[in-house]
Scaffold this motif. Structure first.
Motif, short mmCIF file in Angstrom:
data_model
loop_
_atom_site.label_atom_id
_atom_site.label_comp_id
_atom_site.label_asym_id
_atom_site.label_seq_id
_atom_site.Cartn_x
_atom_site.Cartn_y
_atom_site.Cartn_z
N PHE A 43 -15.78 -1.89 -4.82
CA PHE A 43 -15.20 -0.63 -5.98
C PHE A 43 -13.82 -0.14 -5.47
CE2 PHE A 43 -16.51 3.75 -7.49
CZ PHE A 43 -16.27 3.38 -8.92
N CYS A 44 -13.43 -0.26 -4.12
CA CYS A 44 -12.05 0.00 -3.93
C CYS A 44 -10.82 -0.94 -4.43
CB CYS A 44 -11.77 0.09 -2.03
SG CYS A 44 -12.51 -1.35 -1.47
N VAL A 45 -11.57 -2.32 -4.44
CA VAL A 45 -10.82 -3.46 -4.99
C VAL A 45 -10.25 -3.00 -6.51
CG1 VAL A 45 -10.62 -5.89 -5.37
CG2 VAL A 45 -11.55 -4.82 -3.42
N ASP A 46 -11.52 -2.62 -7.15
CA ASP A 46 -11.35 -2.44 -8.58
C ASP A 46 -10.44 -1.34 -8.84
OD1 ASP A 46 -13.16 -4.52 -8.95
OD2 ASP A 46 -14.67 -3.45 -9.83
N SER A 47 -10.59 -0.12 -7.98
CA SER A 47 -9.85 0.99 -8.37
C SER A 47 -8.52 1.06 -7.95
CB SER A 47 -10.83 2.05 -7.92
OG SER A 47 -11.25 1.98 -6.63
N CYS A 48 -8.05 0.12 -7.09
CA CYS A 48 -6.68 0.21 -6.31
C CYS A 48 -5.64 0.26 -7.55
CB CYS A 48 -6.47 -0.88 -5.27
SG CYS A 48 -5.10 -0.71 -4.44
N PRO A 49 -4.67 1.13 -7.62
CA PRO A 49 -3.74 1.06 -8.50
C PRO A 49 -2.55 0.02 -8.31
CG PRO A 49 -3.45 3.04 -7.31
CD PRO A 49 -4.87 2.32 -6.57
N ARG A 50 -2.42 -0.25 -7.03
CA ARG A 50 -1.33 -1.09 -6.72
C ARG A 50 -1.74 -2.61 -6.48
NH1 ARG A 50 3.67 1.38 -5.27
NH2 ARG A 50 4.32 -0.70 -4.97
N LYS A 51 -3.07 -2.79 -6.54
CA LYS A 51 -3.75 -4.00 -6.26
C LYS A 51 -3.38 -4.52 -5.01
CE LYS A 51 -5.58 -4.21 -10.34
NZ LYS A 51 -6.82 -3.02 -10.02
N GLU A 59 -20.05 5.73 -9.40
CA GLU A 59 -20.51 5.16 -8.23
C GLU A 59 -22.14 5.00 -7.87
OE1 GLU A 59 -17.34 7.61 -5.07
OE2 GLU A 59 -19.70 7.89 -4.92
N PHE A 60 -22.86 5.50 -8.81
CA PHE A 60 -24.24 5.53 -8.52
C PHE A 60 -24.87 4.45 -8.93
CE2 PHE A 60 -28.50 6.53 -9.22
CZ PHE A 60 -29.08 7.50 -8.16
N THR A 61 -24.04 3.25 -9.70
CA THR A 61 -24.36 2.09 -10.00
C THR A 61 -24.77 1.28 -8.79
OG1 THR A 61 -22.40 2.43 -11.82
CG2 THR A 61 -23.80 0.09 -11.52
N PHE A 62 -23.98 1.51 -7.91
CA PHE A 62 -24.29 0.99 -6.74
C PHE A 62 -25.32 1.31 -5.85
CE2 PHE A 62 -19.62 0.81 -6.89
CZ PHE A 62 -19.40 -0.54 -7.41
N VAL A 63 -25.63 2.56 -6.05
CA VAL A 63 -26.99 3.15 -5.21
C VAL A 63 -28.15 2.65 -5.93
CG1 VAL A 63 -28.07 5.00 -4.84
CG2 VAL A 63 -25.86 5.29 -4.72
N ALA A 64 -28.11 2.54 -7.53
CA ALA A 64 -29.11 2.02 -8.39
C ALA A 64 -29.39 0.66 -8.16
CB ALA A 64 -28.82 2.25 -10.01
N GLU A 65 -28.45 -0.22 -7.82
CA GLU A 65 -28.53 -1.63 -7.41
C GLU A 65 -29.26 -1.63 -6.18
OE1 GLU A 65 -24.79 -3.92 -7.40
OE2 GLU A 65 -25.47 -4.46 -9.47
N CYS A 84 0.99 -1.26 0.06
CA CYS A 84 -0.02 0.05 -0.10
C CYS A 84 0.77 1.13 0.02
CB CYS A 84 -0.94 0.13 1.15
SG CYS A 84 -1.82 1.55 1.43
N THR A 85 0.39 2.42 -0.77
CA THR A 85 1.44 3.47 -0.82
C THR A 85 0.44 4.76 -0.17
OG1 THR A 85 0.41 3.71 -3.17
CG2 THR A 85 2.59 2.64 -2.79
N LEU A 86 -0.60 4.42 0.45
CA LEU A 86 -1.36 5.42 0.99
C LEU A 86 -1.87 6.50 0.10
CD1 LEU A 86 0.41 5.82 4.30
CD2 LEU A 86 -1.70 4.82 4.01
N CYS A 87 -2.37 6.11 -1.14
CA CYS A 87 -2.52 7.19 -2.37
C CYS A 87 -3.97 7.70 -2.15
CB CYS A 87 -2.56 6.07 -3.70
SG CYS A 87 -3.58 4.99 -3.74
N LYS A 88 -4.85 7.18 -1.30
CA LYS A 88 -5.89 7.85 -1.04
C LYS A 88 -7.06 7.31 -1.97
CE LYS A 88 -5.57 11.22 2.47
NZ LYS A 88 -6.28 12.29 3.18
N ILE A 89 -6.95 6.68 -3.00
CA ILE A 89 -7.78 6.48 -4.02
C ILE A 89 -9.06 5.84 -3.48
CG2 ILE A 89 -8.40 5.23 -6.18
CD1 ILE A 89 -5.80 6.35 -7.27
N CYS A 90 -8.76 4.78 -2.75
CA CYS A 90 -9.80 4.09 -2.13
C CYS A 90 -10.76 5.00 -1.11
CB CYS A 90 -9.37 2.73 -1.33
SG CYS A 90 -7.92 3.01 -0.22
N GLU A 91 -10.36 5.77 -0.55
CA GLU A 91 -10.99 6.52 0.30
C GLU A 91 -11.95 7.49 -0.59
OE1 GLU A 91 -8.60 9.11 3.23
OE2 GLU A 91 -10.34 10.39 2.89
N ILE A 92 -11.64 7.85 -1.64
CA ILE A 92 -12.08 8.83 -2.43
C ILE A 92 -13.38 7.96 -3.15
CG2 ILE A 92 -12.25 10.21 -4.53
CD1 ILE A 92 -9.10 10.87 -3.89
N ARG A 93 -12.98 6.84 -3.54
CA ARG A 93 -14.00 6.03 -4.43
C ARG A 93 -14.98 5.42 -3.50
NH1 ARG A 93 -12.44 4.45 -9.64
NH2 ARG A 93 -11.66 6.57 -10.37
#
Lengths: 163, 124, 359
Positions: free
Chosen positions: B78-86, C56-62, B42-51
């Motif tokens: 959604f965080c799993v999908d968007s994490c850049p470092r997997k 993100e709204f896809t999750f709300v729509a579901e 983890c690089t603490l990039c904050k993408i998961c927090e935003i997503r």
């Protein structure tokens, strides 16, 4: 099973949810999960129930209904919040109609996470809730004894045992 | 009359009930249970927090920690999908019910790469 | 003129898993009028588009509804994709159709159980839900969730299923279908089921059309209308014949749903045969700008999604017209003049999904 000492009856109410958790609560009653083998019965009447299962968060209109159901249940009682909506509002926490999780209206004893909560988690949650019910019942029994002592009539006084 | 046949059949077939609390349930490998962080990448990039649609994930860069409120996470992945470092993944096991709202806080040993100090200009 | 009384029905009622409140105006044992009141589970999620971005709204729509969650997500994605001018890879379309039909089967089985419970046939309720669990196992294995599938995504699907797995699922479905015949035969032939459903909750074809009924409620009254004939997703390759019954009563609506289960099995078989290879998603670039109406067929009927984008990551407007919302005026019409003990059965024959209706 030793963890189910009595047959707890539960009443289920849908606060405001997507009904995913509701059908999972119903699925608990059906052959695959069959909570009736532990004596758990889903009753429609709050006055018969020991356990209140609430799914979904609380909004303006469902708040008095939830409060009424809670008050109608006899003491001691346990409230189990099922699903993420019931614990914190979940994905709907930013909606304009939300009042928050169930704990914003009535005290909650057990939170069951999951979106939607799985039948296995619901069974686990009910088991946890029954442990809480057992401690509540013990406390309630002591309190009832105290109350009875105040109102006991003089001629019911037990004889002092001989030394 | 038809129902008698169905009822009799269920008498002689094996039970449909899973003996759940006695035998633990085996989940499918793809089940979305709870989110797990691989701390070392983890690089603490904050993408998961935003997503995160519910705001369950908090990333603290100063305190070098990644925390998740288990009672807020909706397991959407959604965080799993968007994490850049997997480094995030879904574990099939569910969070167990509790009497309090659980927050898991993990320390992340990531060191941000130090910027090279500017080469001092040699005095003319 | 006998006495008129008002009997409250709900919001917390043993038959309904969800809260709906009906004030039944009763003369002796006969219902004269039913007055609904709503809002117990109103969430106002259409306004969440202002706070969540369009992906993100896809999750709300579901989470509009937990029973037909996948079709809600799929409808929202379809509307946004049309706005953005995205053409999906064919495998994504087929996978979406596959999951949509699975969710139709599980929803109809759930409904069969609930209606059996409403007329007091406990054994049938248990057996329907036993078979439904097998369908949910397939769903969980392929998508990762039992109720909320979480498989739809703008630009395709979030998961792929291997071809070997699909073949295995095809075999499993065959055994489930064989098992199901024993249950649906009870609905078709059992004397007590017929006694409770035949001639109850009559909705004539004209009334159904005028009051805007959709789905099995409309088709049970003899009107062939099915949004799947529009040819969205993989339905453009697969021909769908609307299933129609002309008896106009509760039994006809029940039969429509039962025949639809077998139709869904048939569609899944065709989808599995024709499943194309290739990608399941494409990259989405840019933001939606424009508006679109998407029409889909849910287990409960036709559903409409309206999406309006303004070129930013937040949509301007999202609106969903769910089938239960359209089916409530016909329900009130059916309740007029029925007997009081038949009210739970009639309410259930429109397959009410209150979470959908109130959003």
């Amino acid at each position: 099973m030793s963890m189910f000492k009595r047959s707890p009856w539960m009443v289920h109410y849908d606060g405001a949810s997507c009904n995913g958790c509701d059908i999972e609560v119903l699925a608990c009653l059906t052959p695959r999960y069959d909570v009736e083998r532990f004596g758990v019965i889903n009753t429609g009447n709050p006055k018969h129930a020991d356990v209140l299962l609430i799914t979904g968060y609380i909004n303006e209109q469902s708040q008095p209904v939830v409060r009424q159901i809670y008050q109608q249940m006899p003491d001691p009682k346990v409230v189990i919040a099922i699903g993420i909506c019931a614990t914190s509002g979940g994905i709907f926490s930013e909606c304009y109609n939300t009042k928050g999780g169930v704990d914003s209206t009535i005290p909650v004893d057990v939170y069951v996470p999951g979106c939607a909560a799985r039948p296995e988690s619901i069974i686990d949650g009910v088991v946890k809730g029954l442990a809480v019910l057992e401690t509540k019942r013990a406390a309630w029994r002591i309190e009832r004894k105290k109350r009875n002592r105040v109102f006991r009539l003089p001629f019911f006084k037990p004889k002092a045992s001989p030394p | 009359m038809k129902m008698t046949y169905v009822a009799l059949k269920s008498l002689f077939s094996s039970p449909a009930t899973a003996n759940y609390p006695a035998e633990p349930k085996t989940y499918y490998p793809g089940t979305r249970g709870h989110i797990v962080l691989e701390v070392s990448t983890c690089t603490l990039c904050k993408i998961c927090e935003i997503r995160c649609p519910t705001g369950a994930i908090q990333v603290d860069r100063e305190g070098k920690a990644w925390s998740i409120e288990r009672m807020k996470c909706i397991q959407c992945g959604f965080c799993v999908d968007s994490c850049p470092r997997k480094c995030l993944s879904n574990d099939p096991q569910y969070t167990s019910p509790a009497s309090e709202k659980i927050t898991d806080r993990l320390d992340v040993p990531y060191e941000p790469p130090k910027r090279k100090p500017k080469p001092e200009t040699p005095p003319a | 003129m006998s006495n008129r009384t008002i009997i409250p029905f709900g919001p917390q009622h043993p038959v309904l898993p969800e809260p709906i409140h009906l004030d039944l105006v009763v003369e002796d044992e006969r219902v004269i009028e039913a007055i609904p009141s709503f809002g117990f589970i109103h969430r106002g999620l259409e306004r969440l588009v202002e706070k969540k971005d369009f992906q993100e709204f896809t999750f709300v729509a579901e989470r509009v509804c937990g029973i037909c969650s996948f079709i809600h997500g799929m409808g929202y994605c379809q509307a946004v994709e049309r706005v953005m001018g995205i053409t999906l890879p064919p495998r994504a379309d087929y996978l979406r159709t596959f999951w949509a039909e699975l969710s139709r089967i599980h929803s109809h089985l759930l409904w069969m159980g609930l209606v059996a419970d409403a007329f007091g046939f406990e054994n049938l309720f248990m057996n329907s839900w036993r078979i439904r669990e097998n369908i949910l196992d397939i769903v969980e294995e392929t998508t990762g969730g039992r109720v909320i599938f979480g498989a739809a995504k703008i630009g395709g699907t979030r998961r792929d299923v291997t071809n070997d797995k699909l073949k295995e699922i095809g075999r499993t479905l065959k055994t489930i279908e064989a098992e199901l015949h024993a249950i649906t035969d009870v609905f078709e032939q059992d004397y007590s089921v017929q006694q409770r459903l035949r001639g109850i909750g009559i909705l004539s074809r004209e009334d159904a059309f005028d009051l805007g009924a959709v789905g099995p409620t409309l088709r049970g009254s003899g009107e062939p209308m099915d949004a799947r004939c529009e040819g969205y997703a993989a339905y453009r390759d697969i021909e769908v014949e609307p299933i129609v019954e002309s008896d106009c009563d509760s039994y006809a609506r029940c039969m429509v749903r039962i025949r639809e289960i077998y139709q869904s099995f048939d569609i899944i078989r065709q989808v599995l045969c024709r499943m194309p290879d290739g990608e399941t998603e494409i990259k989405v670039k840019g933001y939606p700008n424009g508006e679109h109406f998407a029409r889909l067929e849910q287990p409960r009927g036709e559903v409409l999604y309206y999406v309006k984008g303004n070129g930013t990551k937040h949509l301007d407007r999202f609106r969903v017209r769910t089938p239960t919302f359209a089916n409530i005026p016909p329900l009130l019409k059916m309740l007029q003049g029925c007997d009081l003990p038949d009210v739970p059965v009639i309410v259930l024959t429109i397959d009410p999904c209150i979470s959908c209706a109130e959003r």
